[in-house]
Enzyme design. Sequence first.
Site, PDB file in Angstrom:
ATOM      1  N   GLU A  19      -4.201  -3.987  -0.549  1.00 48.46           N
ATOM      2  CA  GLU A  19      -4.621  -3.614   0.804  1.00 48.46           C
ATOM      3  C   GLU A  19      -5.446  -2.341   0.708  1.00 48.46           C
ATOM      4  OE1 GLU A  19      -2.569  -2.305   5.045  1.00 48.46           O
ATOM      5  OE2 GLU A  19      -1.816  -1.511   3.154  1.00 48.46           O
ATOM      6  N   ASP A  22       0.546  -2.275  -1.267  1.00 47.42           N
ATOM      7  CA  ASP A  22       0.322  -1.542  -0.030  1.00 47.42           C
ATOM      8  C   ASP A  22      -0.583  -0.343  -0.286  1.00 47.42           C
ATOM      9  OD1 ASP A  22       1.206  -1.203   2.827  1.00 47.42           O
ATOM     10  OD2 ASP A  22       1.903   0.723   2.038  1.00 47.42           O
TER      11      ASP A  22
END
Length: 527
Positions: free
Chosen positions: A272, A203
């Site tokens: 990401e 993330d």
Amino acid sequence: MTAPNSNWWRGGVIYQIYPRSFQDSNGDGVGDLPGITRRLDHIAALGADGIWLSPFFKSPMKDFGYDISDYCDVDPLFGTLADFRALVDRAHALGLKVMIDQVYSHTADQHPWFQESRASRDNPKADWYVWADAKDDGNPPNNWLSIFGGSAWQWDTRRRQYYLHNFLTSQPDLNFHCPEVQDAVLGCVKFWLDFGVDGYRLDVVNFYFHDRLLRDNPGRGMPDGSDPAVSPVNPYAWQWHHFDKSQPENLVFLQRLRALVDQYPDTTMVGEIGDDDGLARVAEYTSGGDKLHMAYCFDLLGEPHSAPYLHGVFTRFNQVVGSGWPCWAITNHDIPRVATRWGGANPPMGLLRAAAALQLSLRGTACLYQGDELGLPEAQVAFEDLQDPYGITMWPDYKGRDGCRTPMAWEAAAPDLGFGAAGSNVKPWLPVSESHRALAADQQAGDPASLLSHYRQLLAWRRGVPALIHGDMTLLPVHPQVLAFVREHEGQRMLCAFNLSVAPAEVALDGAGTVQFDPWGVLFAPT
């Protein structure tokens, strides 16, 4: 020593699962690990190579698992470590790899690390988070903003300092300039690798480091809505984020991370990236074979999807990223569903079929989000039912992320679309969408003309076309309606062309002559 790697992910298909909304097995209204295990056959039958599980770790759930209080244990809401073991074993038995979502830029404020860090300025973890003194007038140390609204700094009365939070105030940022933090994070990575996971989705991977000097970000003026990662009503888009993320020190840590992951066979990482220049960061973070295996940014996650727009994205990708490896997603748990985002209130089935064919033809790894294969539209969630703190803060001009997170549509005849446990009358954590009922998996499974059948057939066919999995990608000239490119591998050439418009099109294509396209028409042709 580097372990062998089959590169299963390179050109593979990864299916993202949002655990809260996939399948509830115990009747509490929230999806869980046993529920996921029950539904793995659906993913295997689809033809995916692996799954990515959004966070299921211990968390106060202020951001629904993206605020972790224990990286190495399962939150009781989702089950137990034994439940996760059963999931991994079942997935592996079905030929599916298992990737887990790790959130290392920040923790929950209930994490023991932060509880110790905030206790004083001289405890052993005092520097594990980003602390800064106030300015002389009491204001925060700089102009950095939180993605979820307001200043990225929160005053703490115990230390009489501000701490950094790029997201909620309950999500304090770790200080990766502290070597002990890096070591602790790598220890958490190793825990799950030893457990047997096959990889990581990381993330906000470019948020790990901040500028040591805490310099102000420069302004960029009124947002134009061109950044799909940030709502245009959010002042976060008014800055160039030069100093609060994407710092050069991040590359050195990613090399440490890659060296650890490479000790385990057949593992991978996808990052990401949310950045002012996402493709440049993808290039930087996947180059050299010593950092991330692959990464994705937000260029396909906005509303633009015309042939010229996509041609521009892929042209720049080829120019900037080069040999780096992308992971292409057109929907995920943070973005409105593609059926609505690209197709509007009544998305044409032809568009959804073309979008699937396009995504699965690109050079790179494809990441599908649960419900993509059913063509689920964005759900309309009333304000009183909202759960997402981002949406609650930005309402009504931005309604948050709940619309793409409503329960999966399994059974059309079931009151909760088959999401809940048998016999349960508990209301799901988000309401099911009636617009999904006719699209439920059980309705589509036996229909050869359904979108689900289209995905299954496309994935099965794709496995036998090495050019689509391993090949280079060469764009043909830009056209106002048709996006076309050639994939080539070891002498096999496949022409891929897509009419991304509601009107018929005619275009001369290299190796295929002049081709007539119906609206949303797709062509695959060996050349």
